[in-house]
Design a protein around this motif. Structure first.
Motif, short mmCIF file in Angstrom:
data_model
loop_
_atom_site.label_atom_id
_atom_site.label_comp_id
_atom_site.label_asym_id
_atom_site.label_seq_id
_atom_site.Cartn_x
_atom_site.Cartn_y
_atom_site.Cartn_z
N LEU A 281 0.84 -1.21 0.00
CA LEU A 281 0.00 0.00 0.00
C LEU A 281 0.87 1.25 0.00
O LEU A 281 0.57 2.22 -0.70
CB LEU A 281 -0.92 0.00 1.22
CG LEU A 281 -2.03 -1.05 1.25
CD1 LEU A 281 -2.87 -0.90 2.52
CD2 LEU A 281 -2.94 -0.94 0.02
N ASP A 284 2.38 1.65 -3.45
CA ASP A 284 1.40 2.07 -4.46
C ASP A 284 0.99 3.52 -4.29
O ASP A 284 0.88 4.27 -5.26
CB ASP A 284 0.15 1.18 -4.37
CG ASP A 284 0.38 -0.21 -4.92
OD1 ASP A 284 1.45 -0.45 -5.52
OD2 ASP A 284 -0.50 -1.08 -4.74
N GLN A 285 0.72 3.93 -3.04
CA GLN A 285 0.19 5.26 -2.79
C GLN A 285 1.27 6.33 -2.66
O GLN A 285 1.07 7.47 -3.08
CB GLN A 285 -0.65 5.23 -1.50
CG GLN A 285 -1.84 4.30 -1.53
CD GLN A 285 -2.89 4.75 -2.55
OE1 GLN A 285 -3.32 5.89 -2.54
NE2 GLN A 285 -3.29 3.84 -3.42
N PHE A 286 2.40 5.95 -2.09
CA PHE A 286 3.48 6.91 -1.84
C PHE A 286 4.83 6.28 -2.20
O PHE A 286 5.64 5.97 -1.31
CB PHE A 286 3.48 7.35 -0.37
CG PHE A 286 2.19 7.97 0.08
CD1 PHE A 286 1.92 9.31 -0.14
CD2 PHE A 286 1.23 7.18 0.72
CE1 PHE A 286 0.72 9.87 0.27
CE2 PHE A 286 0.03 7.74 1.14
CZ PHE A 286 -0.23 9.09 0.90
N LEU A 347 -6.81 10.58 2.43
CA LEU A 347 -6.10 10.07 1.25
C LEU A 347 -6.00 11.10 0.13
O LEU A 347 -4.93 11.24 -0.50
CB LEU A 347 -6.78 8.79 0.74
CG LEU A 347 -6.23 7.46 1.26
CD1 LEU A 347 -7.04 6.29 0.73
CD2 LEU A 347 -4.76 7.27 0.91
N GLY A 350 -2.94 13.47 -0.07
CA GLY A 350 -1.64 13.01 -0.54
C GLY A 350 -0.53 13.14 0.49
O GLY A 350 0.64 13.28 0.13
N PHE A 355 -1.26 9.43 6.29
CA PHE A 355 -1.54 8.03 5.92
C PHE A 355 -0.92 7.08 6.94
O PHE A 355 -1.58 6.17 7.46
CB PHE A 355 -0.97 7.78 4.52
CG PHE A 355 -1.08 6.37 4.02
CD1 PHE A 355 -2.23 5.92 3.40
CD2 PHE A 355 -0.01 5.49 4.15
CE1 PHE A 355 -2.32 4.62 2.91
CE2 PHE A 355 -0.08 4.19 3.67
CZ PHE A 355 -1.25 3.76 3.05
N GLN A 427 -9.15 -2.38 -6.10
CA GLN A 427 -8.27 -1.70 -7.03
C GLN A 427 -8.57 -2.10 -8.48
O GLN A 427 -8.59 -1.26 -9.39
CB GLN A 427 -6.82 -1.99 -6.70
CG GLN A 427 -5.82 -1.20 -7.55
CD GLN A 427 -4.41 -1.73 -7.42
OE1 GLN A 427 -4.18 -2.93 -7.60
NE2 GLN A 427 -3.47 -0.85 -7.12
N SER A 432 -9.05 2.16 -7.21
CA SER A 432 -8.84 2.82 -5.92
C SER A 432 -9.06 1.81 -4.80
O SER A 432 -9.84 0.87 -4.94
CB SER A 432 -9.81 3.99 -5.76
OG SER A 432 -9.80 4.49 -4.44
N TYR A 433 -8.40 2.07 -3.67
CA TYR A 433 -8.60 1.23 -2.48
C TYR A 433 -9.75 1.74 -1.60
O TYR A 433 -10.15 1.06 -0.65
CB TYR A 433 -7.32 1.19 -1.65
CG TYR A 433 -6.16 0.49 -2.32
CD1 TYR A 433 -6.30 -0.81 -2.80
CD2 TYR A 433 -4.94 1.14 -2.47
CE1 TYR A 433 -5.23 -1.45 -3.42
CE2 TYR A 433 -3.86 0.50 -3.09
CZ TYR A 433 -4.02 -0.80 -3.56
OH TYR A 433 -2.97 -1.43 -4.18
#
Length: 467
Positions: A281, A284-286, A347, A350, A355, A427, A432-433
């Motif tokens: 996670l 993927d996100q950061f 979320l 960003g 997070f 996803q 999106s989660y």
């Protein structure tokens, strides 16, 4: 009839000890009774603690191997592997599926082969996925089904929890079981955090800008061999250890077992599921925060989640002792809902640190929930025994409660498979989660309502008790 594993069939030599215990070749102990104050004060406590120490170490390594792919998966692209996000999720979750399933047979292995003997075997089995991981990650052309098989073999580490807990429960008197089992469980859970902390450091340290990914598996081999040697040299088999198949069968017919299994999926299942998927996670996100350079090594902050959840578990049990298991479970679920809602809300901003903060609160709540929910199980079966006092039963509620602890721990571990797969489906369907997190909020809310309506309302079926 064949002799038990680790014994000799030719006139075994019995050696009496100072406390009246008798020892046989293969480190078998006869006459074990930790409820005997004289025996416990004499040699019992020392023997039990020695076995607990090596059990914790072996189970710790079991959790390490169980969670290795959670951190290795995010490094595979840099090592030349071309995998889809869905394939990565399966590599993360398949070990949890296998580990949860193995917990059922592992529960009965201690009584069949002896705690010492099975610890040697179960620790030795960890060599297989650790060594195979070290081999396959050196070859980016390795077919995906082979990677999936090697990841699935890591499930043997998840099975170790059930046999380790079953073994330790025989060594300690009733008044000290909670402490011993809590220490055993926490020592194992921390293995997930240690794997996620040390693997990124080991595979990058001294690698001169590349990855020595094979170390992710090979680095644990010496420790596994030490665990096997320690179990062989210092642990014991108890002839008094008996598996209770009838108790397990009776517990499976008890509706409260299935309610508690759902609660344990929500608490422990969330802990192990999010622990496994947290590195992905973050990546993927950061992606910029996936790893941090510390000198010549890389560090991932993903280990903080599993660490916080592991350390919080004993406090959940202690608070449940004081305030009640159902109340603390509801509090934990409420915090899990709040943390997940905060995650959904932040979320879009960003911010990695928001997070991370939301997830650490979520992990802490799952740890508290683990301890509180597990504490509820003996209380529920004790209440069932009081409610049915005088009725004739083939199997006592005390035996059912003891069996339920192992069964619920096995069923709850399936959450480690469900959480990553729900995130994967979310996803794949929406990109999106967030829909998955909304689903988790609804699930936690439903569990809270069930807990309040069943266990915070006095009922005749529970002798009018609030659990």
């Amino acid at each position: 009839m064949s002799a038990p594993f680790g014994t000799t069939r030719t006139r075994p030599a019995y050696t009496p000890t100072a406390s009246g215990l008798a020892t046989r070749p293969g480190r078998w102990i006869d006459g074990w009774n930790p409820e005997d104050p004289e025996q416990w004060a004499g040699e019992g406590r020392r023997i039990a603690r020695r076995n607990l120490g090596w059990s914790v170490f072996a189970e710790f390594l079991g959790f390490v191997v169980w969670q290795l792919w959670s951190i290795v998966v995010v490094m595979l692209p840099a090592a030349g592997f071309d995998l889809t996000s869905g394939q990565q999720f399966w590599l993360i979750s398949v070990a949890s599926l296998v580990g949860a399933t193995l917990r059922f047979p592992y529960t009965f292995m201690v009584a069949r082969f002896g705690g010492r003997n099975w610890t040697i075997v179960s620790a030795g089995l960890l060599l297989v996925p650790a060594i195979l991981l070290g081999v396959v990650v050196q070859h980016p052309e390795t077919p995906y089904p082979v990677l999936l098989l090697v990841a699935a073999l890591g499930g043997v580490g998840g099975g170790n929890f059930a046999s380790s807990m079953a073994n330790i429960t025989f060594f300690f008197p009733q008044r000290e079981k909670g402490w011993a089992l809590g220490l055993n469980a926490a020592g194992g859970n921390i293995g997930a955090a240690v794997a996620q902390l040390l693997v990124p450091i080991a595979v990058t340290l001294g690698a001169a800008g590349t990855l020595n990914l094979s170390l992710a598996g090979f680095m644990w081999v010496p420790l596994i061999l030490v665990a096997m040697w320690g179990a062989w040299r210092f642990m014991d088999n108890l002839s008094a250890a008996r598996s209770d198949v009838a108790g397990a069968a009776a517990a499976l017919r008890e509706p409260h077992l299935w309610i508690m299994a759902l609660l344990y999926i929500g608490t422990f299942g969330s802990f192990i599921g999010f622990a496994g998927v947290f590195p992905k996670l973050i990546a993927d996100q950061f992606p910029a925060f996936s790893t941090f350079s510390v000198g010549a090594a890389s560090l991932s902050l993903a280990f903080l989640g599993a660490l916080v959840g592991s350390l919080a578990r004993p406090y959940g049990g202690r608070l449940a002792d004081r305030l009640g298991g159902a109340r603390m479970t509801i509090v934990a679920l409420g915090i899990m809902i709040a943390a997940t809602l905060a995650l959904i809300a932040t979320l879009p901003l960003g911010s990695f640190w928001l997070f991370l903060g939301c997830f650490l609160v979520l992990f802490c709540a799952t740890g508290v929930g683990n301890g509180a929910t597990y504490r509820m199980i003996p209380s529920i079966f004790a209440a069932r025994g009081a409610a049915t006092a005088g009725e004739e039963h083939a199997v006592s509620t005390q035996r059912q409660g003891a069996a339920a602890l192992g069964l619920i721990s096995a069923l709850g571990a399936y959450g480690g498979f469900v959480i990553p797969q729900v995130l994967n489906a979310s996803q794949a369907a929406s990109g999106s989660y967030v829909p998955a997190f909304w689903g988790f909020v609804a699930f936690y809310l439903a569990l809270g309502i069930v807990t309040a309506s069943v266990y915070l309302v006095p009922r005749a079926s529970l002798a009018g008790r609030i659990v």
